[in-house]
Design a protein around this motif. Sequence first.
Motif: not given
Lengths: 351, 223
Positions: A229-231, A236-244
């Motif tokens: 789950n942590k992975t 997901i957090v990383f991808l959202v950050f990239i999209s930002l």
Amino acid sequence: MFLARHEMLYEKLRYSLMIAVISLISFLIFIISALALGLANENTEALSSWPTKQVLLSKDANGNMGQSLLSTEALKAYPHQNQQAQVGITPTTLKGQSKNISVQYIGLKSNEYIYQDLKLSSGHKPKHRNEIVVSDKLTQYQLGSKVKLGVSSQTYTIVGKARHAQYNMAPVVYGNLSNWAPIKGVTPNYGGSGIIVKDSSGLKPKHADEKVLSRQAFLNKMPGYAAQNKTFILMIVFLVFISLIVITIFLYILTKEKLNNFAVLRAQGVPNRYLLQNTLGETFIMLLLSVGLASLLAVVSAMLMPKQIPLYFDWQLGLAVGLGILSTGLLGSLIPMRMITKVDPVSAIGG
Amino acid sequence: MNSLLLKDINKTFGQGSATVTALNHINFKAKAGELTLIIGPSGSGKSTLLTILGGLQTPTQGQVFLQGQSLTELTNKQREKLRLEQIGFVLQAYNLVPYLRVRDQFALVDQLTQHHLAPAAFQQITNKLGISDLLNQFPNELSGGQTQRVALARALYPDPAIILADESTAALDSQRVLVVGQLLQDLAHSENKAIVAVTHDERLKQFADHIYELIDGHLTPVY
Ligand SMILES: Nc1ncnc2c1ncn2[C@@H]1O[C@H](COP(=O)(O)OP(=O)(O)O)[C@@H](O)[C@H]1O
Ligand SMILES: [Mg+2]
């Protein structure tokens, strides 16, 4: 929105490419979220189907039901209760006419709630010691098939298929609790591995070497579950950050290009608010189209994806992910909006 | 009444020894129905003067009256509304929104204010400026002269009392300069606008009703 609409139509290629990029990132976020949920489900599906609020097991097992051993004597201290069920759970191997399959054997007592609430998609519940019910994911076995389990020499007959029977990444085989010890290969002094409680009535351990865990604590101790789950959350957090970042860069370049024109518009008396609304509107339209496209792509690819990949979509997840992308995207328009408020209309008049 | 009136305007930039006096005790007026030219070399303060006339900058000292209303007494928002409805700017570059068709340059004004020409009056203007056939074009499809005329129409569209033109002939050849000069004069007279044009282009002199000369921040009326 007047300016936004016209600009997007005029710069079709530019905005299409941008929408394509955001769509692909969003698509990836959708798929990874679905995969995360799907894999989590592979761990918890059976537990949720019972359902489970608390788990009692031996202290030494460190929360791992497969390692937990409770003696027949110890289990006698827990008389029959409607909301409790003794279980004997062990990872084991199912051997039949096709190749061996790793399964989780879950031994039940027929007068307790898990057995009684068991939901079957076909066949009937085990009526004799040598009858078992298997997960309906085990399509290679038909009702009536004879199989062997673990180190036990007993032959078992599959008499039913159960829905939602997945535990700790493996398909579940339900059978009689008394078979758990021979399958696991422990002496008959041991009567099971734990007690499952379906409501919050509150079970207290009666011996010093036993422990009660809440559902969440139990899940977090399940081998691999928390790490997995942590992975996924990290990804997901990383991808959202990239999209930002992608959205911010794009809007920054677009806005920088238009600053001269914004200065003229400001000089002509166009209010700041109007220009800001347009940039916000443009971002919003772009994100909405991207998220829409991404969910369409995700649904289509989920249909084309092989069954072994445990994608799990539900509309709540989709909505949450969509809103997440939308709000991060709007966050990305903050820097460009600041640039617009800083435009000096005096700079429109030069020479 | 004067459409525009400047009383003893000073404008300085910077502090102490670095102070630049861009405008030095300037008095100026412009009337409706007249083309007023402010002519001066580069760096003389023309653009600064134009921004003060348009309410984009406040003077260091002195008073600005637009249609009898003191600009310094207005809030930023009120000055913005005034620019939108009472002043038409004709600027050197970037005057038109690049991604709007000519007709949408006007539609943008419709989005922002009720204050604009009625369809019949608008058609008359587009005919007079010879841009009726260009309404579906994008700015990058227009020639220099066409752009100039569309920019003028855009400035006239909110039916302002005042038109301020900044070096509006800078990019044009002699032939075009005469056409634009003639046009500015015609519009001032026929539409009864107060048109103020700042330029370093001597060729425009023949069309002006009044001329001021601006040299090193000092403004002197010529006629
Ligand atoms: N924002 C400013 N800060 C400092 N000096 C300025 C500023 N704007 C104009 N100036 C100075 O004021 C003088 C007049 O400038 P400007 O009005 O642009 O002249 P023109 O338009 O006639 O070329 C110049 O010396 C210029 O350097
Ligand atoms: Mg200038």
